[in-house]
Design an enzyme around this catalytic site. Structure first.
Site, PDB file in Angstrom:
ATOM      1  N   ARG A  98       0.909  -1.158   0.000  1.00 53.34           N
ATOM      2  CA  ARG A  98       0.000   0.000   0.000  1.00 53.34           C
ATOM      3  C   ARG A  98       0.933   1.189   0.000  1.00 53.34           C
ATOM      4  NH1 ARG A  98      -2.342   3.679  -0.941  1.00 53.34           N
ATOM      5  NH2 ARG A  98      -4.079   4.683   0.118  1.00 53.34           N
ATOM      6  N   HIS A 101       1.548   7.197   1.647  1.00 52.04           N
ATOM      7  CA  HIS A 101       0.363   8.081   1.642  1.00 52.04           C
ATOM      8  C   HIS A 101       0.165   8.656   3.038  1.00 52.04           C
ATOM      9  CE1 HIS A 101      -1.217   4.247   3.184  1.00 52.04           C
ATOM     10  NE2 HIS A 101      -2.150   4.954   3.801  1.00 52.04           N
ATOM     11  N   HIS A 103      -3.216  10.489   5.596  1.00 48.50           N
ATOM     12  CA  HIS A 103      -4.646  10.770   5.708  1.00 48.50           C
ATOM     13  C   HIS A 103      -4.807  12.159   6.301  1.00 48.50           C
ATOM     14  CE1 HIS A 103      -5.186   6.579   4.790  1.00 48.50           C
ATOM     15  NE2 HIS A 103      -4.345   6.288   5.762  1.00 48.50           N
ATOM     16  N   GLU A 108      -4.780   6.696  11.945  1.00 51.31           N
ATOM     17  CA  GLU A 108      -5.002   5.300  11.534  1.00 51.31           C
ATOM     18  C   GLU A 108      -4.532   4.346  12.621  1.00 51.31           C
ATOM     19  OE1 GLU A 108      -3.693   4.183   7.532  1.00 51.31           O
ATOM     20  OE2 GLU A 108      -2.673   2.427   8.366  1.00 51.31           O
ATOM     21  N   HIS A 147       2.945   7.293   5.626  1.00 50.82           N
ATOM     22  CA  HIS A 147       3.285   5.898   5.916  1.00 50.82           C
ATOM     23  C   HIS A 147       3.076   5.003   4.704  1.00 50.82           C
ATOM     24  CE1 HIS A 147      -0.973   6.575   6.989  1.00 50.82           C
ATOM     25  NE2 HIS A 147      -1.187   5.370   6.512  1.00 50.82           N
ATOM     26  N   GLU A 170     -11.338   7.976   0.510  1.00 50.83           N
ATOM     27  CA  GLU A 170     -10.238   8.068  -0.439  1.00 50.83           C
ATOM     28  C   GLU A 170      -9.878   9.518  -0.749  1.00 50.83           C
ATOM     29  OE1 GLU A 170      -8.417   5.582  -1.136  1.00 50.83           O
ATOM     30  OE2 GLU A 170      -9.763   4.336   0.037  1.00 50.83           O
TER      31      GLU A 170
HETATM   32 MN    MN Z   1      -3.095   4.580   5.692  1.00 46.21          MN
END
Ligand code: MN
Ligand code: MN
Length: 392
Positions: A98, A101, A103, A108, A147, A170
């Site tokens: 993943r 990115h 948020h 999280e 992260h 998203e």
């Molecule tokens: Mn994340």
């Protein structure tokens, strides 16, 4: 009263009222409380005659799929009641990542269900930490910290992500390939002190799940060398002894008192034997998000004004209980069940119904219910927390 006197009177009253309000707000703040609830603006989704559904079949939804990796989300879009917390079930195949990115609108918290995961996270002081996780481990990334998550080894991994904002989506997630793919090469060249040609061939759209080689068993050193943060992002939840153990089940819990970086989320793993009950209770300071890891449960919710609702959940389903709403969890299957619970608070608080009753004199209870005092002598004298099939 003359106009002048009236004006004086009103002004005086207004000043007094303002001073009283300010003093009240101040004393609330002094106790460390959030004063926003004092506005008491009713949430339209919770002020109807009946309670809305509080269940969503997360694992039955399709989500975003790339190769054999997926991310399925439960936000206010899928589960409108869940304004305070969102959740994602994510599976990553071997060699997949993943991508980097952050948020913008949520912290999280994660619980690993199976497989092994590696994360690297950066903080605003330039510290970075890489951690490897096994099933039963937890991570926490504060809001906005960059992260990545990658699968370790040759088996896929799966984990549940919990975000302290139901509007997380998203559009609140910012990916590095999306950014670099949309910035002009001339700008990037100046930024990094490299020729523009260095950026030829970079992805033009968001990669989301990147796919490459299985990562080395031992993580390589970051470009800048090791610069570790003062607080770790990892907590081995199921490696600890349960904090509560009963005939009917057990519970593991982690908040910021044990995992200091996790200032906005508390995590709980609750096991119940068939027929057992996590008793009626409420959380004064937090919403609750539930994910069924195994088994079959009945969740009850009490929303005042005669409003009471029950939902049945199976493996892969989620439920949501707003802050202060009464609720219970009962194992209605024939096998033990395990539930992952996230609360949007860094300090766990709950009041159990049995404890509340035990905290009152029998005459109060007798008057309240119009029942003989002798009946209440038979009630539990301490917190029940988990009752087994026979109510013991
Ligand atoms: Mn994340
Ligand atoms: Mn609860």
């Amino acid at each position: 009263m003359s106009n002048f006197a009236r004006r004086e009177f009103l002004t005086g009253a207004a000043v007094l009222a303002a001073a009283t309000t300010a003093a009240f707000l101040k004393s609330e703040e002094a106790e460390g409380g959030d004063t926003s609830f004092m506005n008491n603006v009713p949430d339209p989704s919770l002020s109807g005659k009946d309670l809305p559904t509080f269940k969503f079949a997360l694992e039955k939804s399709e989500g975003k799929v790339i190769g054999k990796s997926f991310g399925k989300e439960a936000t206010v879009e899928q589960l409108p009641i869940s304004k305070g917390i969102a959740g994602v079930s994510m599976r990553i195949e071997p060699g997949a990542m993943r991508e980097l990115h952050w948020h913008a609108t949520a912290a999280e918290w994660a619980f690993v269900l199976e497989g092994r995961v590696r994360t690297t996270v950066i903080d605003p002081h330039g510290n970075s930490e890489t951690n490897d996780f096994n099933a039963g481990d937890v991570w926490f990334f504060p809001r906005g910290h960059g992260h990545m998550l990658e699968c370790l080894g040759n088996e896929p991994c799966q984990f549940i992500l919990i975000f302290d904002n139901g509007y997380f989506s998203e559009f609140g997630t910012f990916s590095i390939s999306d950014w670099i793919g949309h910035a002009p090469k001339s700008l990037l060249a100046k930024n990094f002190g490299l020729p523009e040609s260095a950026f030829n061939g970079f992805p033009k759209e968001e990669v989301y799940f990147a796919r490459g080689a299985v990562p080395p068993e031992k993580p390589a050193t970051p470009l800048q060398g090791l610069k570790l943060p003062p607080q770790t992002h990892k907590y081995e939840l199921l490696e600890q002894a349960p904090h509560a153990e009963f005939k009917g089940g057990r519970e593991w819990r982690v908040d910021s008192t044990r995992f200091p970086i996790s200032t906005t989320i508390t995590g709980v793993v609750l096991d119940l034997e068939p027929g057992s009950l996590r008793e009626l209770h409420w959380h004064p300071t937090a919403d609750e998000w539930q994910y069924v890891i195994s088994g079959k449960i009945s969740v009850s919710m009490f929303g005042s004004h005669g409003r009471y609702r029950t939902e049945e959940l199976e493996k892969g389903d989620v439920a949501y209980i707003p802050q202060g709403y009464g609720h219970s969890i009962e194992n209605i299957g024939s096998t033990p069940c395990r539930i992952l619970i996230g609360l949007n608070t860094g300090v766990y608080q709950a009041i159990d119904l049995s404890q509340w009753i035990a905290g009152n004199p029998v005459d109060v209870l007798a008057t309240n219910f119009g029942m003989p005092a002798a009946l209440f002598e038979k009630f539990p004298k301490k917190d029940v927390f988990i009752a087994d099939q026979q109510g013991r």
